[in-house]
Design a protein around this motif. Sequence first.
Motif, PDB file in Angstrom:
ATOM      1  N   MET A 108       0.852  -1.198   0.000  1.00 45.51           N
ATOM      2  CA  MET A 108       0.000   0.000   0.000  1.00 45.51           C
ATOM      3  C   MET A 108       0.891   1.253   0.000  1.00 45.51           C
ATOM      4  O   MET A 108       1.841   1.346   0.765  1.00 45.51           O
ATOM      5  N   SER A 109       0.607   2.198  -0.876  1.00 44.78           N
ATOM      6  CA  SER A 109       1.463   3.368  -1.034  1.00 44.78           C
ATOM      7  C   SER A 109       1.237   4.390   0.081  1.00 44.78           C
ATOM      8  O   SER A 109       0.188   4.407   0.733  1.00 44.78           O
ATOM      9  N   VAL A 110       2.263   5.261   0.251  1.00 41.69           N
ATOM     10  CA  VAL A 110       2.153   6.345   1.217  1.00 41.69           C
ATOM     11  C   VAL A 110       1.013   7.280   0.817  1.00 41.69           C
ATOM     12  O   VAL A 110       0.277   7.803   1.663  1.00 41.69           O
ATOM     13  N   GLY A 111       0.856   7.491  -0.491  1.00 41.31           N
ATOM     14  CA  GLY A 111      -0.198   8.365  -0.988  1.00 41.31           C
ATOM     15  C   GLY A 111      -1.583   7.883  -0.595  1.00 41.31           C
ATOM     16  O   GLY A 111      -2.460   8.677  -0.239  1.00 41.31           O
ATOM     17  N   THR A 112      -1.785   6.553  -0.649  1.00 42.41           N
ATOM     18  CA  THR A 112      -3.097   5.993  -0.277  1.00 42.41           C
ATOM     19  C   THR A 112      -3.378   6.231   1.201  1.00 42.41           C
ATOM     20  O   THR A 112      -4.481   6.633   1.590  1.00 42.41           O
ATOM     21  N   VAL A 113      -2.361   6.019   2.034  1.00 44.32           N
ATOM     22  CA  VAL A 113      -2.515   6.237   3.477  1.00 44.32           C
ATOM     23  C   VAL A 113      -2.838   7.709   3.742  1.00 44.32           C
ATOM     24  O   VAL A 113      -3.727   8.042   4.541  1.00 44.32           O
ATOM     25  N   SER A 114      -2.127   8.582   3.038  1.00 45.73           N
ATOM     26  CA  SER A 114      -2.368  10.015   3.220  1.00 45.73           C
ATOM     27  C   SER A 114      -3.787  10.394   2.832  1.00 45.73           C
ATOM     28  O   SER A 114      -4.443  11.189   3.516  1.00 45.73           O
ATOM     29  N   ARG A 115      -4.284   9.796   1.738  1.00 49.91           N
ATOM     30  CA  ARG A 115      -5.630  10.134   1.276  1.00 49.91           C
ATOM     31  C   ARG A 115      -6.689   9.661   2.271  1.00 49.91           C
ATOM     32  O   ARG A 115      -7.732  10.300   2.441  1.00 49.91           O
ATOM     33  N   VAL A 116      -6.425   8.557   2.949  1.00 55.00           N
ATOM     34  CA  VAL A 116      -7.359   8.067   3.971  1.00 55.00           C
ATOM     35  C   VAL A 116      -7.470   9.076   5.106  1.00 55.00           C
ATOM     36  O   VAL A 116      -8.566   9.471   5.530  1.00 55.00           O
ATOM     37  N   PHE A 117      -6.314   9.556   5.602  1.00 54.64           N
ATOM     38  CA  PHE A 117      -6.325  10.464   6.754  1.00 54.64           C
ATOM     39  C   PHE A 117      -6.749  11.882   6.406  1.00 54.64           C
ATOM     40  O   PHE A 117      -7.114  12.661   7.279  1.00 54.64           O
ATOM     41  N   ASN A 118      -6.734  12.209   5.118  1.00 51.11           N
ATOM     42  CA  ASN A 118      -7.172  13.538   4.704  1.00 51.11           C
ATOM     43  C   ASN A 118      -8.600  13.544   4.192  1.00 51.11           C
ATOM     44  O   ASN A 118      -9.071  14.548   3.651  1.00 51.11           O
ATOM     45  N   GLY A 119      -9.315  12.416   4.374  1.00 49.58           N
ATOM     46  CA  GLY A 119     -10.741  12.401   4.120  1.00 49.58           C
ATOM     47  C   GLY A 119     -11.162  12.296   2.669  1.00 49.58           C
ATOM     48  O   GLY A 119     -12.301  12.630   2.327  1.00 49.58           O
ATOM     49  N   TYR A 120     -10.292  11.827   1.777  1.00 49.69           N
ATOM     50  CA  TYR A 120     -10.687  11.673   0.371  1.00 49.69           C
ATOM     51  C   TYR A 120     -11.727  10.564   0.238  1.00 49.69           C
ATOM     52  O   TYR A 120     -11.685   9.544   0.946  1.00 49.69           O
ATOM     53  N   THR A 121     -12.653  10.753  -0.670  1.00 46.31           N
ATOM     54  CA  THR A 121     -13.780   9.812  -0.806  1.00 46.31           C
ATOM     55  C   THR A 121     -13.551   8.739  -1.860  1.00 46.31           C
ATOM     56  O   THR A 121     -14.407   7.870  -2.049  1.00 46.31           O
ATOM     57  N   ASP A 122     -12.428   8.790  -2.566  1.00 45.91           N
ATOM     58  CA  ASP A 122     -12.183   7.807  -3.629  1.00 45.91           C
ATOM     59  C   ASP A 122     -11.400   6.591  -3.129  1.00 45.91           C
ATOM     60  O   ASP A 122     -10.738   5.888  -3.895  1.00 45.91           O
ATOM     61  N   ILE A 123     -11.459   6.349  -1.834  1.00 45.30           N
ATOM     62  CA  ILE A 123     -10.799   5.195  -1.219  1.00 45.30           C
ATOM     63  C   ILE A 123     -11.869   4.186  -0.808  1.00 45.30           C
ATOM     64  O   ILE A 123     -12.875   4.554  -0.191  1.00 45.30           O
ATOM     65  N   SER A 124     -11.660   2.937  -1.124  1.00 43.94           N
ATOM     66  CA  SER A 124     -12.659   1.911  -0.797  1.00 43.94           C
ATOM     67  C   SER A 124     -12.784   1.738   0.705  1.00 43.94           C
ATOM     68  O   SER A 124     -11.845   2.023   1.459  1.00 43.94           O
ATOM     69  N   ARG A 125     -13.949   1.266   1.121  1.00 46.70           N
ATOM     70  CA  ARG A 125     -14.184   1.066   2.542  1.00 46.70           C
ATOM     71  C   ARG A 125     -13.216   0.049   3.126  1.00 46.70           C
ATOM     72  O   ARG A 125     -12.725   0.203   4.253  1.00 46.70           O
ATOM     73  N   ALA A 126     -12.907  -0.993   2.364  1.00 46.67           N
ATOM     74  CA  ALA A 126     -12.000  -2.041   2.845  1.00 46.67           C
ATOM     75  C   ALA A 126     -10.595  -1.489   3.064  1.00 46.67           C
ATOM     76  O   ALA A 126      -9.940  -1.788   4.068  1.00 46.67           O
TER      77      ALA A 126
END
Length: 327
Positions: free
Chosen positions: A1-19
């Motif tokens: 899992m990329s650092v960018g994906t983790v960052s997007r989760v904590f910054n509230g982006y909506t294009d991340i899957s629930r899982a």
Amino acid sequence: MSVGTVSRVFNGYTDISRATKKRVLKVAKELGYTPNVAARTLSSKSLKTIAFIMNDLVGSRYDGVSMQTIMGVYHYAETHEMQFVLYPTTTQQQRAKTFAQFCEERNINGAVVQGLHVDDPYVAQIAEAALPVVTIDLAIPGPRTGAVSIDNTAAEKAVTQLLLNRGRRHLLMVNGRQNAQVSVVREAGFKAALAGAGMTADTRRILYADYDMKLAGEQVAAALTADPAIDGIVCASDAMALGALNVLKARQLRVPADVALAGFDNTALAEFVDPALTTVEQHMDIMGYNAAELVNKLLQRDMPTAQRQIFSPYEVIERASTGGQAK
């Protein structure tokens, strides 16, 4: 899992899957990781930062006005997903750094400003500011500025009329700061009330005590010595009215029988002193909330000048110090 994906989760982006989101949060919890709020603020384009900039912040135990305004701004920011920051400043600090520099260094998107003097460096700089700025009790014309206050002229006129209606004809006004716009308009209200009663204001009966209780007491003492006919005192703050009340009691002058007394602000002590103090409730928390709301609107769109000037509600509260019932 990329650092960018983790960052997007904590910054509230909506294009991340629930899982994916669930997995990231689970690992973060196991590692005891807590996001850095400051870093999130800098990296997020969606999180707006609204600053409350207070010039000459008042910390007196007799004054709760500043805290009420702060809480109003904070409440709006908290309920509208905005970052809230508080910065005190002084006239001297304003000369060391421009308003634009101050805001750029702190990543401020919009600001509510209170306590400026008309001759402060920030006044002219705010008029040309690129970011939205809403001032309290001081109107600064500019393309991205707004202002919030009560109708101070009308409020001071109403308090003065109250004393006049009680038969007082030798009134003293204890005003705030000479270089504050709010003092100018309150003095105008005092004079308008006297003019309405067919009277002319005597400049010797208009004093400036910088909203300071001790200084107000000293000035009232001197005024009473020079002019024993004074039978009513209108003060531009409750703190100054308390200073006047101490002097009146020390001279064994009865309030309101000998001298009627009124303040301004409806601070906590106003209804508990003896006699309870007639005053003006400004609802500073509402004023702060309205100012923050106007900043947010200006962040979203341009607004006509008329819509950027807001008068908040106020009420005159008559208590025993002018002959009313204690409340």
